[in-house]
Design a protein around this motif. Structure first.
Motif, PDB file in Angstrom:
ATOM      1  N   ALA A  35      -3.019   8.704  -3.133  1.00 34.75           N
ATOM      2  CA  ALA A  35      -2.680   7.841  -1.999  1.00 34.75           C
ATOM      3  C   ALA A  35      -1.883   6.629  -2.467  1.00 34.75           C
ATOM      4  O   ALA A  35      -0.879   6.254  -1.854  1.00 34.75           O
ATOM      5  CB  ALA A  35      -3.949   7.399  -1.285  1.00 34.75           C
ATOM      6  N   ASN A  36      -2.326   6.025  -3.553  1.00 41.69           N
ATOM      7  CA  ASN A  36      -1.613   4.854  -4.036  1.00 41.69           C
ATOM      8  C   ASN A  36      -0.228   5.191  -4.545  1.00 41.69           C
ATOM      9  O   ASN A  36       0.651   4.341  -4.605  1.00 41.69           O
ATOM     10  CB  ASN A  36      -2.418   4.128  -5.115  1.00 41.69           C
TER      11      ASN A  36
ATOM     12  N   GLN B 283       4.156   5.238   1.224  1.00 37.80           N
ATOM     13  CA  GLN B 283       4.007   6.483   1.959  1.00 37.80           C
ATOM     14  C   GLN B 283       5.357   6.880   2.571  1.00 37.80           C
ATOM     15  O   GLN B 283       5.740   8.043   2.570  1.00 37.80           O
ATOM     16  CB  GLN B 283       2.939   6.358   3.056  1.00 37.80           C
TER      17      GLN B 283
ATOM     18  N   GLU C  55     -10.441   2.527   3.488  1.00 39.33           N
ATOM     19  CA  GLU C  55      -9.198   2.055   4.109  1.00 39.33           C
ATOM     20  C   GLU C  55      -7.974   2.932   3.938  1.00 39.33           C
ATOM     21  O   GLU C  55      -7.016   2.794   4.683  1.00 39.33           O
ATOM     22  CB  GLU C  55      -8.868   0.645   3.593  1.00 39.33           C
ATOM     23  N   HIS C  56      -7.983   3.772   2.957  1.00 33.09           N
ATOM     24  CA  HIS C  56      -6.746   4.500   2.670  1.00 33.09           C
ATOM     25  C   HIS C  56      -6.888   6.012   2.765  1.00 33.09           C
ATOM     26  O   HIS C  56      -6.217   6.747   2.048  1.00 33.09           O
ATOM     27  CB  HIS C  56      -6.205   4.108   1.282  1.00 33.09           C
ATOM     28  N   THR C  57      -7.758   6.465   3.648  1.00 33.70           N
ATOM     29  CA  THR C  57      -7.865   7.909   3.801  1.00 33.70           C
ATOM     30  C   THR C  57      -7.304   8.303   5.158  1.00 33.70           C
ATOM     31  O   THR C  57      -7.441   7.568   6.133  1.00 33.70           O
ATOM     32  CB  THR C  57      -9.336   8.366   3.683  1.00 33.70           C
TER      33      THR C  57
ATOM     34  N   GLN D  28      -7.748   8.666  -4.464  1.00 32.40           N
ATOM     35  CA  GLN D  28      -7.074   7.371  -4.573  1.00 32.40           C
ATOM     36  C   GLN D  28      -5.751   7.398  -5.344  1.00 32.40           C
ATOM     37  O   GLN D  28      -4.761   6.836  -4.880  1.00 32.40           O
ATOM     38  CB  GLN D  28      -8.010   6.329  -5.188  1.00 32.40           C
TER      39      GLN D  28
ATOM     40  N   HIS E  42      -9.378  -4.729  -6.194  1.00 33.07           N
ATOM     41  CA  HIS E  42      -9.742  -3.997  -4.979  1.00 33.07           C
ATOM     42  C   HIS E  42     -11.138  -4.374  -4.487  1.00 33.07           C
ATOM     43  O   HIS E  42     -11.401  -4.404  -3.299  1.00 33.07           O
ATOM     44  CB  HIS E  42      -9.615  -2.485  -5.200  1.00 33.07           C
TER      45      HIS E  42
ATOM     46  N   GLU F 166      -0.701   9.683   0.556  1.00 34.18           N
ATOM     47  CA  GLU F 166      -1.931   9.686   1.341  1.00 34.18           C
ATOM     48  C   GLU F 166      -2.006  10.957   2.192  1.00 34.18           C
ATOM     49  O   GLU F 166      -3.060  11.551   2.358  1.00 34.18           O
ATOM     50  CB  GLU F 166      -1.991   8.443   2.235  1.00 34.18           C
TER      51      GLU F 166
ATOM     52  N   HIS G  23     -10.824   2.594  -1.292  1.00 33.93           N
ATOM     53  CA  HIS G  23      -9.957   3.719  -0.929  1.00 33.93           C
ATOM     54  C   HIS G  23     -10.562   4.554   0.191  1.00 33.93           C
ATOM     55  O   HIS G  23      -9.906   4.826   1.189  1.00 33.93           O
ATOM     56  CB  HIS G  23      -9.665   4.614  -2.132  1.00 33.93           C
TER      57      HIS G  23
ATOM     58  N   TYR H 178       1.676  -0.715   0.329  1.00 39.58           N
ATOM     59  CA  TYR H 178       1.043   0.606   0.331  1.00 39.58           C
ATOM     60  C   TYR H 178       1.711   1.504   1.380  1.00 39.58           C
ATOM     61  O   TYR H 178       2.018   2.668   1.111  1.00 39.58           O
ATOM     62  CB  TYR H 178      -0.454   0.449   0.615  1.00 39.58           C
TER      63      TYR H 178
ATOM     64  N   GLU I 147      -0.808  -4.530   2.023  1.00 36.46           N
ATOM     65  CA  GLU I 147      -0.998  -3.330   2.837  1.00 36.46           C
ATOM     66  C   GLU I 147       0.347  -2.722   3.230  1.00 36.46           C
ATOM     67  O   GLU I 147       0.490  -1.506   3.331  1.00 36.46           O
ATOM     68  CB  GLU I 147      -1.826  -3.660   4.077  1.00 36.46           C
TER      69      GLU I 147
END
Ligand code: SF4
Lengths: 252, 186, 452
Positions: free
Chosen positions: A52-53, C375, A90-92, A49, A140, A57, A87, C371, C368
């Motif tokens: 990624a944040n 990236q 949704e964020h992988t 996490q 979160h 990512e 995480h 975020y 979102e």
């Protein structure tokens, strides 16, 4: 609970493992008290996490692959952290060759309180905890996993954590002025926007203090670590506990 | 290439997915339209007056220069509609009639034909609007159904007096336009 | 300057920062209360979002419809691909009319295009007529909020300013008194302007009309007295039908300030007899954003400002900390599309708490997108996590602890580093926060011992 006693894996976020082992222990004991068979896959590592944040990512392919391989064979994966659960869901990055396992896993990973209310279908927890408790709804879990109604939305009020806490004898639920405002931790934000992070943390603490909270609890140790760090620096007397600790203590 | 074709060309070249327009369902409205409407107007800082009250105020000299577009107050009107709105710079009171009101927010619909000049409801120091109490709708969806495809060059919802809160969020009535909205239900 | 630096500066004046936070929270609270009186609130948000989805997929068609209908009604339609062209069009109209002084009502688009300095260079006096905008214009500042332009100022500051500019009594900071002074001052400007400029809240394809919402009535005061009305509109402001106004107008003012509707909602369909009406349709980066799938729906924004009022960062760092025309959460997802380098710290000025997305009346997934911009930014900067400890871009990652904080490395670091180093100011995390005490054993150790 399914009669065939499903395989439940404990997913302990790395900072909990390192700094707050008692939260891991409480989570495990609590689930056991609720009749679960739980194991802790020892190969687990950080879920990725923070990377990624921070905008990386794409660099978490390795940790994500490892996560899937570690947990894919379990029926459920439960973590005492809304943030880490969000995480991994949704964020992988999508992992080539493991797409199916990854998609399935997303439906099997649960934050602790939602696992208790939604999977174990526990309607109330009986026990005793005679304290004034303020609940910090980590964002979160709050808006990401929808563990409670969001103050911005026009919806029926609910809170999975409150549901578990409110029947404990003697527990007084502290009503905050801002029920779900962010504490300012935010992972790397805590460092990159240090001044804001501290101010937000102080404001959150203030809300709990003026409403007479004795213990501040929540579902995410990362937020609590941040708040506790500020309180301790400023010699504030509030106590801090993860909700797993409270529930586990209350029913013992 | 003109900017027009450049902009449109860029959009067309994206070939975006077309998503359908949703239907707006029918939403329930207040079952006492007049009561809700009055409440809305008051919370927008409008005032509810009677015909007699307004007549009395005019007679007592509170509004020296009056322009009335409505027959009810023709006898009190002492200003002709000018061709240049600047001549209304010192108009004290304009009296017009609204077409209908919206209960949920106190908005009153007006068109060119109701105003005389478009500047009238803004430039007047005070604005009185007469409204038929039977001409009320519940919400904005009903309001636009009522407006339909009206072809007035200018259409306007007025819901209260000119106001601002730009200084420390303190509400002040009378920013640039009319300092009051006096609503008379007839 | 980067956002963190600006934010730290804003927080220096603790009392004012607290006031700013509480005042905006109060506005959000009003928004909560009024939205809770509308049972169909969430349905309206969904409808608004869906209507905008349809708009974004058919923007070319709606723009062509709009142009055709507006032209038919006697409105002159112009197209500007960027800010320069927009400004040049405005100037050419003014020159044609031989106009030296104009009044302008709230338009974020003209701010975005930097119209004022452009016109002033050509010797044209521009007067912003919204009270808050006039205040910041006197100070040579941009607005710090898209709905509440002067929210960063206290009444004492405005009193001093008006004393200097409008000769009000020294020390009189009564908002009513100050507003009255501005009314008198601006009345004169309204009466003297031959051309008035406004922004646009909604352009309706079906009718070719456009809608402008104000509480002060300043847009109408300007345009109905002027011979020429120039409306400046971003191309994303189009909606398909007049009926759709009902959905957006129910949401807009309630989300913005917690009132049920703005006191004036004006629909301009054609010019009054003997007058002229122009509309400039402006791209300025919007088609580029439309082409970015991940960020496309940021164009749904109706500029209500609710995401600013709710944002715990914005409330405590002020609008200027973003250094972009549109500040706050929505600004942080729009601005990187305009200049990735300049605005690279903005998507990081967030904890990804998600409050903005829940408050947004058109349901933009703002957090979102924040975020997702992160990236993009690290990719564009060619940075790797290994170089996090070095300065990344504008130096937002000042400390290696940034990523170690939750990593297992941290524990090792804590074990080996002396306190003095952990609490060294460079180690930003520990500056105003204590680190947790290290337990005797990790959970893993405990588990091995007790359950292994
Ligand atoms: S993004 Fe949403 S909340 Fe923010 S200003 Fe735009 S419409 Fe309002």
């Amino acid at each position: 609970m399914k009669p065939e006693s499903p395989h439940i894996a404990l997913f302990i976020p790395c900072y909990v493992d390192q700094f707050y082992p008692e939260v891991g222990v409480s989570t495990l004991e609590l689930l056991e008290k609720l009749g679960c068979k739980v194991s802790y896959p020892q190969g687990q590592t950080c879920c990725g996490q923070p990377m990624a944040n921070a905008g990386f990512e794409r660099n978490t392919v390795g940790t994500t692959r490892h996560f899937i391989e570690t947990f894919k064979d379990y029926d459920y994966v439960v973590a005492p952290s809304g943030s880490c659960v969000l995480h991994v869901k949704e964020h992988t990055p999508s992992i080539p060759g493991l797409e199916k396992e990854q998609a399935e896993l997303h439906h099997k990973v649960y934050e602790l309180t939602e696992f208790i209310t939604d999977v174990l279908k526990v309607e109330r927890i009986d026990g005793s905890y005679p304290h004034r408790v303020g609940y910090h709804a980590s964002c979160h879990g709050q808006r990401g996993l929808r563990l409670a109604s969001s103050s911005e939305l026009n919806e029926e009020p609910f809170s999975k954590a409150k549901k578990l806490l409110e029947n404990l004898a003697g527990l007084e639920w502290v009503q905050l002025s801002r029920t779900d405002e962010c504490c300012g931790f935010g992972g790397t934000f805590a460092v990159t926007e240090e001044a804001l992070s501290i101010q937000m943390g102080k404001d959150r603490l203030e809300d709990h203090m003026v409403h007479g909270a004795e213990i501040l609890t929540g579902g995410d140790m990362s937020c609590i670590m941040h708040l506790q760090g500020i309180a301790s620096r400023n010699k504030q007397t509030l106590q801090f506990k993860h909700i797993a600790e409270i529930l586990n203590e209350a029913i013992s | 290439m003109s900017s027009r074709s450049e902009i449109l060309g860029k959009i067309k070249s994206l070939k975006l997915e077309q998503k359908p327009l949703p239907e707006t369902p029918v939403f329930a409205v207040s079952n006492n339209l007049e009561e809700s409407f009055v409440k809305s107007i008051l919370s927008n800082k409008g005032e509810i007056w009677t015909l007699q009250e307004l007549e009395g105020k005019i007679q007592s000299g509170s509004f020296p220069k009056v322009y009335a577009k409505v027959p009810e107050f023709k006898s009190f009107s002492n200003q002709e509609l000018p061709s240049d709105p600047h001549e209304f710079a010192d108009l004290d009171l304009a009296i017009i009639r609204g077409q209908f009101g919206v209960a949920e927010n106190g908005a009153i619909w007006l068109e060119d034909s109701d105003l005389g000049l478009r500047a009238v409801p803004f430039i007047a120091e005070h604005l009185a609007i007469l409204l038929d109490r039977n001409q009320l709708v519940g919400n904005m969806h009903q309001a636009y159904q009522k407006v339909g495809m009206a072809e007035s060059g200018f259409g306007l919802f007025i819901a209260g007096p000119s106001k601002t809160a730009d200084i420390e969020q303190s509400l002040v009535i009378g920013a640039h336009g009319a300092r009051s909205l006096l609503l008379i239900l007839t | 300057m980067s956002h963190p630096v600006q934010a730290a500066e804003f927080l220096q004046d603790a009392a004012k920062a607290k006031w700013h936070d509480e005042t905006l929270w109060f506005v959000r609270d009003k928004r909560d209360k009024i939205s809770h009186t509308i049972p169909e609130w969430e349905q309206l948000r969904e409808l608004a979002s869906k209507i905008k989805d349809n708009v974004l997929g058919n923007l070319d068609i709606y723009l062509e419809d709009f142009e055709r209908n507006a032209t038919k009604n006697g409105i002159k339609v112009h197209w500007a691909k960027d800010a320069e062209e927009h400004n040049a069009i405005v100037l050419s109209i003014l020159q044609e009319k031989n106009c030296k002084a104009i009044v302008k009502s709230k338009s974020i688009l003209t701010e975005e295009c930097h119209l004022n300095p452009y016109l002033e260079k050509s010797g044209i006096e521009v007067v912003d007529t919204d009270l808050g905008e006039r205040i910041v214009q006197f100070l040579n500042q941009p607005p710090s909020h898209i709905v509440l332009p002067a929210i960063h100022l206290k009444k004492g500051e405005i009193s001093d300013l008006f004393h200097e500019k409008l000769h009000t009594e020294k020390g009189n900071d009564d908002p009513t008194y100050l507003t009255q002074a501005a009314r008198v001052h601006l009345r004169e400007k309204f009466l003297g302007a031959k051309v008035a400029i406004t922004g646009v809240n909604f352009g309706i394809a079906e009718t070719g009309e456009f809608v402008v919402c104000t509480n002060e009535g300043n847009a109408d005061m300007g345009v109905h007295l002027a011979d020429v009305h120039i409306a400046c509109m971003g191309i994303e402001k189009i909606i398909p039908k007049r009926q759709h106004l009902s959905v957006f107008l129910r949401l807009l003012a309630r989300s913005a300030t917690g009132q049920s509707i703005t006191n004036y909602t004006s629909h301009f369909r054609s010019p009054a007899a003997g007058r002229e009406m122009h509309i400039i349709l402006v791209d300025n980066g919007r088609t580029a954003q439309l082409g970015r799938e991940t960020f496309r729906n940021s164009l749904k924004c109706i500029r209500c400002g609710a995401c600013m009022n709710t944002c715990p960062i914005y409330r405590r760092s002020g609008g200027f900390s973003y250094e972009s025309t549109v500040p706050g959460p929505i600004g942080s997802i729009l601005s990187p599309g305009l200049d990735l380098k300049k605005y690279s710290t903005l998507p990081f000025a967030s904890t990804l708490c998600g409050s903005c997305s829940d408050v947004c009346p058109v349901k933009i997934n703002i957090h979102e997108q924040l975020y997702a911009w992160r990236q993009e930014i690290t990719k564009a900067q060619g940075t790797s996590p290994k170089s996090l400890s070095m300065s990344l871009g504008n130096g937002i990652f000042k400390s290696p602890l940034a990523y170690k904080i939750s990593g297992t490395l941290m524990r090792a670091a804590l074990k080996t580093l002396p306190d003095s180093l952990i609490y060294n100011p460079l180690n930003t995390y520990g500056k105003s926060r204590d680190l947790p005490e290290l337990p005797k054993e990790s959970f893993k150790d405990w588990y091995k011992k007790n359950r292994g």
